[in-house]
Design a protein around this motif. Sequence first.
Motif, PDB file in Angstrom:
ATOM      1  N   LEU A   1      -2.870   2.173   8.095  1.00 13.18           N
ATOM      2  CA  LEU A   1      -2.625   2.469   6.692  1.00 13.18           C
ATOM      3  C   LEU A   1      -3.741   1.833   5.881  1.00 13.18           C
ATOM      4  O   LEU A   1      -3.811   0.612   5.758  1.00 13.18           O
ATOM      5  CB  LEU A   1      -1.256   1.927   6.274  1.00 13.18           C
ATOM      6  CG  LEU A   1      -0.077   2.445   7.117  1.00 13.18           C
ATOM      7  CD1 LEU A   1       1.206   1.728   6.749  1.00 13.18           C
ATOM      8  CD2 LEU A   1       0.082   3.950   6.955  1.00 13.18           C
ATOM      9  N   LYS A   2      -4.626   2.670   5.323  1.00 16.43           N
ATOM     10  CA  LYS A   2      -5.848   2.165   4.714  1.00 16.43           C
ATOM     11  C   LYS A   2      -6.128   2.843   3.377  1.00 16.43           C
ATOM     12  O   LYS A   2      -5.770   3.990   3.151  1.00 16.43           O
ATOM     13  CB  LYS A   2      -7.051   2.402   5.643  1.00 16.43           C
ATOM     14  CG  LYS A   2      -6.960   1.709   6.988  1.00 16.43           C
ATOM     15  CD  LYS A   2      -8.200   1.998   7.831  1.00 16.43           C
ATOM     16  CE  LYS A   2      -8.150   1.273   9.166  1.00 16.43           C
ATOM     17  NZ  LYS A   2      -9.359   1.530   9.986  1.00 16.43           N
TER      18      LYS A   2
ATOM     19  N   ASN B   1      -5.217   2.796   0.263  1.00 14.42           N
ATOM     20  CA  ASN B   1      -4.284   3.279  -0.749  1.00 14.42           C
ATOM     21  C   ASN B   1      -4.527   2.534  -2.057  1.00 14.42           C
ATOM     22  O   ASN B   1      -4.545   1.298  -2.092  1.00 14.42           O
ATOM     23  CB  ASN B   1      -2.844   3.064  -0.287  1.00 14.42           C
ATOM     24  CG  ASN B   1      -2.466   3.983   0.856  1.00 14.42           C
ATOM     25  OD1 ASN B   1      -2.168   5.146   0.649  1.00 14.42           O
ATOM     26  ND2 ASN B   1      -2.508   3.448   2.076  1.00 14.42           N
ATOM     27  N   SER B   2      -4.658   3.276  -3.145  1.00 16.80           N
ATOM     28  CA  SER B   2      -4.959   2.649  -4.432  1.00 16.80           C
ATOM     29  C   SER B   2      -3.749   1.988  -5.064  1.00 16.80           C
ATOM     30  O   SER B   2      -3.886   1.227  -6.018  1.00 16.80           O
ATOM     31  CB  SER B   2      -5.542   3.682  -5.396  1.00 16.80           C
ATOM     32  OG  SER B   2      -4.615   4.726  -5.621  1.00 16.80           O
ATOM     33  N   ASN B   3      -2.552   2.264  -4.536  1.00 14.55           N
ATOM     34  CA  ASN B   3      -1.350   1.614  -5.041  1.00 14.55           C
ATOM     35  C   ASN B   3      -0.665   0.882  -3.881  1.00 14.55           C
ATOM     36  O   ASN B   3      -1.165  -0.119  -3.417  1.00 14.55           O
ATOM     37  CB  ASN B   3      -0.423   2.632  -5.708  1.00 14.55           C
ATOM     38  CG  ASN B   3       0.654   1.987  -6.565  1.00 14.55           C
ATOM     39  OD1 ASN B   3       0.784   0.770  -6.589  1.00 14.55           O
ATOM     40  ND2 ASN B   3       1.418   2.794  -7.249  1.00 14.55           N
TER      41      ASN B   3
ATOM     42  N   ALA C   1       0.826   0.902   0.063  1.00 19.05           N
ATOM     43  CA  ALA C   1       0.798   1.641   1.327  1.00 19.05           C
ATOM     44  C   ALA C   1       2.209   1.966   1.806  1.00 19.05           C
ATOM     45  O   ALA C   1       2.489   3.095   2.223  1.00 19.05           O
ATOM     46  CB  ALA C   1       0.041   0.852   2.381  1.00 19.05           C
TER      47      ALA C   1
ATOM     48  N   PHE D   1      -2.696  -2.687   8.253  1.00 18.94           N
ATOM     49  CA  PHE D   1      -2.787  -2.451   6.813  1.00 18.94           C
ATOM     50  C   PHE D   1      -4.130  -2.998   6.352  1.00 18.94           C
ATOM     51  O   PHE D   1      -4.358  -4.209   6.432  1.00 18.94           O
ATOM     52  CB  PHE D   1      -1.671  -3.183   6.071  1.00 18.94           C
ATOM     53  CG  PHE D   1      -0.282  -2.689   6.346  1.00 18.94           C
ATOM     54  CD1 PHE D   1       0.408  -1.945   5.396  1.00 18.94           C
ATOM     55  CD2 PHE D   1       0.349  -2.980   7.546  1.00 18.94           C
ATOM     56  CE1 PHE D   1       1.698  -1.501   5.633  1.00 18.94           C
ATOM     57  CE2 PHE D   1       1.650  -2.544   7.791  1.00 18.94           C
ATOM     58  CZ  PHE D   1       2.324  -1.803   6.837  1.00 18.94           C
TER      59      PHE D   1
ATOM     60  N   ASN E   1      -5.774  -1.852   1.150  1.00 20.75           N
ATOM     61  CA  ASN E   1      -4.831  -1.261   0.210  1.00 20.75           C
ATOM     62  C   ASN E   1      -4.675  -2.176  -0.999  1.00 20.75           C
ATOM     63  O   ASN E   1      -4.891  -3.385  -0.906  1.00 20.75           O
ATOM     64  CB  ASN E   1      -3.467  -1.071   0.875  1.00 20.75           C
ATOM     65  CG  ASN E   1      -3.552  -0.244   2.141  1.00 20.75           C
ATOM     66  OD1 ASN E   1      -3.785   0.949   2.094  1.00 20.75           O
ATOM     67  ND2 ASN E   1      -3.381  -0.898   3.288  1.00 20.75           N
TER      68      ASN E   1
ATOM     69  N   ASN F   1      -6.437  -6.409   2.032  1.00 23.68           N
ATOM     70  CA  ASN F   1      -5.618  -5.811   0.979  1.00 23.68           C
ATOM     71  C   ASN F   1      -5.699  -6.691  -0.270  1.00 23.68           C
ATOM     72  O   ASN F   1      -5.895  -7.899  -0.172  1.00 23.68           O
ATOM     73  CB  ASN F   1      -4.167  -5.715   1.435  1.00 23.68           C
ATOM     74  CG  ASN F   1      -4.007  -4.937   2.726  1.00 23.68           C
ATOM     75  OD1 ASN F   1      -4.195  -3.726   2.748  1.00 23.68           O
ATOM     76  ND2 ASN F   1      -3.700  -5.633   3.807  1.00 23.68           N
TER      77      ASN F   1
END
Length: 203
Positions: free
Chosen positions: A8-9, A11-13, A15, A32, A35, A57
Amino acid sequence: ITLLSCELKLNSNIAVLSENNDTKLCIEKTTFQRNFLGLQANDGSFVEITDCTFTDNETHLEAANFATLDVRGTKLQLSGSGVGTNIGENANANFDDCVFRDEARCAITNLGNTSVANSVIEECAACGLVWNGVNAKGNISHNQIKKNGPCGIQVMKGEISIYDNTIEGHHVFGIYMTKEATAPRIDNNTLSGNLQKDVQIEQ
């Protein structure tokens, strides 16, 4: 619900968002990375995280509103905000056999009920673990807490038990507690190389 062996990479908000008190979410062997927020648990949800990696993150983990995190065998490092994990008031968290490393500020800020055991907390720039809520409580036991800038464990408010840890190599204090911290228990820790004082309890 189970997430297994995912990446999971970027993501602007968020994940992963878990916010249903009827749901148990299990995440295993998942990465992760980069993110804004790796995982947020809200509204009584239960999230079990096993053998995962959180790196780069902005923030790795957050729990609030009676949510529970159970985190085991997981590595967390290099958050952009400098605070890897935030446990809010009325939230619960258990960390066992984890590695927290290289945070610009601290590995965990706890305002709820958090236990950290059998883990490594090292090379965080300002502090390893911070308790900072009037209702904050929990246990810190059987950990290696080393070289986290000025302080290994900082208890600003709340109640805590600290036992059977190795706490060493901090610039100022191994353990620092203000007079607003209630009923401190500090037993059977090995403290060394904390340059100003191993344990400082304000009166």
